[in-house]
Motif scaffolding. Structure first.
Motif, PDB file in Angstrom:
ATOM      1  N   VAL A  68       0.851  -1.188   0.000  1.00 34.93           N
ATOM      2  CA  VAL A  68       0.000   0.000   0.000  1.00 34.93           C
ATOM      3  C   VAL A  68       0.887   1.238   0.000  1.00 34.93           C
ATOM      4  O   VAL A  68       1.858   1.313   0.753  1.00 34.93           O
ATOM      5  N   ILE A  69       0.536   2.210  -0.846  1.00 34.58           N
ATOM      6  CA  ILE A  69       1.250   3.486  -0.861  1.00 34.58           C
ATOM      7  C   ILE A  69       0.646   4.359   0.223  1.00 34.58           C
ATOM      8  O   ILE A  69      -0.560   4.629   0.225  1.00 34.58           O
ATOM      9  N   VAL A  70       1.468   4.774   1.177  1.00 34.09           N
ATOM     10  CA  VAL A  70       0.979   5.563   2.305  1.00 34.09           C
ATOM     11  C   VAL A  70       1.778   6.850   2.467  1.00 34.09           C
ATOM     12  O   VAL A  70       2.930   6.947   2.050  1.00 34.09           O
ATOM     13  N   VAL A  71       1.132   7.826   3.074  1.00 34.87           N
ATOM     14  CA  VAL A  71       1.790   9.064   3.484  1.00 34.87           C
ATOM     15  C   VAL A  71       1.926   8.985   4.993  1.00 34.87           C
ATOM     16  O   VAL A  71       0.967   8.700   5.702  1.00 34.87           O
ATOM     17  N   LYS A  72       3.151   9.240   5.465  1.00 35.23           N
ATOM     18  CA  LYS A  72       3.449   9.125   6.892  1.00 35.23           C
ATOM     19  C   LYS A  72       4.119  10.401   7.371  1.00 35.23           C
ATOM     20  O   LYS A  72       4.954  10.975   6.663  1.00 35.23           O
ATOM     21  N   GLU A  73       3.752  10.848   8.568  1.00 33.11           N
ATOM     22  CA  GLU A  73       4.416  12.007   9.160  1.00 33.11           C
ATOM     23  C   GLU A  73       5.897  11.694   9.344  1.00 33.11           C
ATOM     24  O   GLU A  73       6.248  10.591   9.737  1.00 33.11           O
ATOM     25  N   ARG A  74       6.718  12.658   9.066  1.00 34.28           N
ATOM     26  CA  ARG A  74       8.156  12.453   9.218  1.00 34.28           C
ATOM     27  C   ARG A  74       8.623  12.804  10.627  1.00 34.28           C
ATOM     28  O   ARG A  74       9.603  12.271  11.118  1.00 34.28           O
ATOM     29  N   LYS A  75       7.906  13.692  11.275  1.00 32.94           N
ATOM     30  CA  LYS A  75       8.279  14.131  12.625  1.00 32.94           C
ATOM     31  C   LYS A  75       7.113  13.905  13.564  1.00 32.94           C
ATOM     32  O   LYS A  75       6.012  13.603  13.151  1.00 32.94           O
ATOM     33  N   GLY A  76       7.340  14.057  14.832  1.00 36.16           N
ATOM     34  CA  GLY A  76       6.264  13.940  15.815  1.00 36.16           C
ATOM     35  C   GLY A  76       5.855  12.496  16.037  1.00 36.16           C
ATOM     36  O   GLY A  76       6.694  11.621  16.219  1.00 36.16           O
ATOM     37  N   LYS A  77       4.564  12.258  15.997  1.00 36.09           N
ATOM     38  CA  LYS A  77       4.015  10.926  16.288  1.00 36.09           C
ATOM     39  C   LYS A  77       4.216   9.936  15.147  1.00 36.09           C
ATOM     40  O   LYS A  77       4.004   8.750  15.324  1.00 36.09           O
ATOM     41  N   ARG A  78       4.574  10.424  13.976  1.00 38.54           N
ATOM     42  CA  ARG A  78       4.810   9.583  12.789  1.00 38.54           C
ATOM     43  C   ARG A  78       3.603   8.711  12.448  1.00 38.54           C
ATOM     44  O   ARG A  78       3.711   7.528  12.167  1.00 38.54           O
ATOM     45  N   ARG A  79       2.444   9.344  12.493  1.00 38.17           N
ATOM     46  CA  ARG A  79       1.210   8.643  12.138  1.00 38.17           C
ATOM     47  C   ARG A  79       1.133   8.435  10.635  1.00 38.17           C
ATOM     48  O   ARG A  79       1.713   9.188   9.855  1.00 38.17           O
ATOM     49  N   LEU A  80       0.369   7.426  10.251  1.00 33.38           N
ATOM     50  CA  LEU A  80       0.027   7.237   8.844  1.00 33.38           C
ATOM     51  C   LEU A  80      -1.106   8.215   8.553  1.00 33.38           C
ATOM     52  O   LEU A  80      -2.138   8.187   9.219  1.00 33.38           O
ATOM     53  N   ILE A  81      -0.905   9.069   7.578  1.00 33.33           N
ATOM     54  CA  ILE A  81      -1.879  10.116   7.293  1.00 33.33           C
ATOM     55  C   ILE A  81      -2.969   9.610   6.357  1.00 33.33           C
ATOM     56  O   ILE A  81      -4.151   9.808   6.613  1.00 33.33           O
ATOM     57  N   THR A  82      -2.563   8.957   5.267  1.00 38.07           N
ATOM     58  CA  THR A  82      -3.553   8.472   4.309  1.00 38.07           C
ATOM     59  C   THR A  82      -2.967   7.361   3.454  1.00 38.07           C
ATOM     60  O   THR A  82      -1.746   7.197   3.389  1.00 38.07           O
ATOM     61  N   ALA A  83      -3.852   6.616   2.821  1.00 32.33           N
ATOM     62  CA  ALA A  83      -3.457   5.617   1.828  1.00 32.33           C
ATOM     63  C   ALA A  83      -3.709   6.246   0.460  1.00 32.33           C
ATOM     64  O   ALA A  83      -4.815   6.723   0.183  1.00 32.33           O
ATOM     65  N   MET A  84      -2.687   6.270  -0.380  1.00 36.10           N
ATOM     66  CA  MET A  84      -2.781   6.908  -1.696  1.00 36.10           C
ATOM     67  C   MET A  84      -3.268   5.916  -2.747  1.00 36.10           C
ATOM     68  O   MET A  84      -3.078   4.711  -2.587  1.00 36.10           O
ATOM     69  N   PRO A  85      -3.853   6.419  -3.826  1.00 36.21           N
ATOM     70  CA  PRO A  85      -4.269   5.524  -4.916  1.00 36.21           C
ATOM     71  C   PRO A  85      -3.071   4.783  -5.492  1.00 36.21           C
ATOM     72  O   PRO A  85      -1.994   5.356  -5.676  1.00 36.21           O
ATOM     73  N   ALA A  86      -3.254   3.502  -5.803  1.00 39.11           N
ATOM     74  CA  ALA A  86      -2.164   2.676  -6.315  1.00 39.11           C
ATOM     75  C   ALA A  86      -1.736   3.079  -7.711  1.00 39.11           C
ATOM     76  O   ALA A  86      -0.599   2.889  -8.099  1.00 39.11           O
ATOM     77  N   ASN A  87      -2.640   3.659  -8.491  1.00 40.91           N
ATOM     78  CA  ASN A  87      -2.327   3.955  -9.893  1.00 40.91           C
ATOM     79  C   ASN A  87      -1.847   5.388 -10.113  1.00 40.91           C
ATOM     80  O   ASN A  87      -1.664   5.810 -11.242  1.00 40.91           O
ATOM     81  N   LYS A  88      -1.629   6.146  -9.057  1.00 44.91           N
ATOM     82  CA  LYS A  88      -1.171   7.531  -9.191  1.00 44.91           C
ATOM     83  C   LYS A  88       0.328   7.578  -9.488  1.00 44.91           C
ATOM     84  O   LYS A  88       1.103   6.797  -8.952  1.00 44.91           O
ATOM     85  N   LYS A  89       0.734   8.508 -10.338  1.00 42.98           N
ATOM     86  CA  LYS A  89       2.146   8.726 -10.651  1.00 42.98           C
ATOM     87  C   LYS A  89       2.712   9.792  -9.720  1.00 42.98           C
ATOM     88  O   LYS A  89       2.085  10.826  -9.490  1.00 42.98           O
ATOM     89  N   TYR A  90       3.889   9.552  -9.186  1.00 42.74           N
ATOM     90  CA  TYR A  90       4.498  10.450  -8.225  1.00 42.74           C
ATOM     91  C   TYR A  90       5.811  10.994  -8.765  1.00 42.74           C
ATOM     92  O   TYR A  90       6.606  10.248  -9.321  1.00 42.74           O
ATOM     93  N   LYS A  91       6.016  12.306  -8.572  1.00 40.39           N
ATOM     94  CA  LYS A  91       7.286  12.925  -8.932  1.00 40.39           C
ATOM     95  C   LYS A  91       8.231  12.774  -7.750  1.00 40.39           C
ATOM     96  O   LYS A  91       7.845  12.959  -6.612  1.00 40.39           O
ATOM     97  N   LYS A  92       9.486  12.482  -8.031  1.00 40.43           N
ATOM     98  CA  LYS A  92      10.475  12.341  -6.953  1.00 40.43           C
ATOM     99  C   LYS A  92      11.004  13.693  -6.545  1.00 40.43           C
ATOM    100  O   LYS A  92      10.986  14.638  -7.194  1.00 40.43           O
TER     101      LYS A  92
END
Length: 92
Positions: A68-92
């Motif tokens: 699963v593609i997820v967005v996670k906080e980098r600092k603090g509690k480091r919670r998982l924020i959301t699950a992203m669509p599998a077919n989305k293209k991401y820029k690095k």
């Protein structure tokens, strides 16, 4: 006037994050997790990174046999924020 403790506010933020994450997981991957599984997943390291920023990381975490593609906080509690669509293209 009601005053809430810092701990109560943090618990409410955690529960709110859980419900949002679980709803997106159900929408986009047809998966659901319990709040205890969510707590454990917040501690899991990314299988691989897609993108890193100052405040958030995007990457793959295996959940119930699905990457699963997820967005996670980098600092603090480091919670998982959301699950992203599998077919989305991401820029690095």
């Amino acid at each position: 006037m009601i005053f809430l403790s810092k701990e109560t506010i943090q618990n409410n933020e955690f529960i709110s994050s859980y419900y949002h994450f679980n709803e997106r997981l159900k929408q986009r991957y047809q998966l659901q997790v319990t709040i205890d599984e969510y707590k454990d997943l917040c501690r899991v390291q990314f299988k691989s990174f897609i993108k890193q920023s100052k405040n958030k990381n995007i990457g793959f975490i295996p959940i119930k046999g699905v990457n699963v593609i997820v967005v996670k906080e980098r600092k603090g509690k480091r919670r998982l924020i959301t699950a992203m669509p599998a077919n989305k293209k991401y820029k690095k």
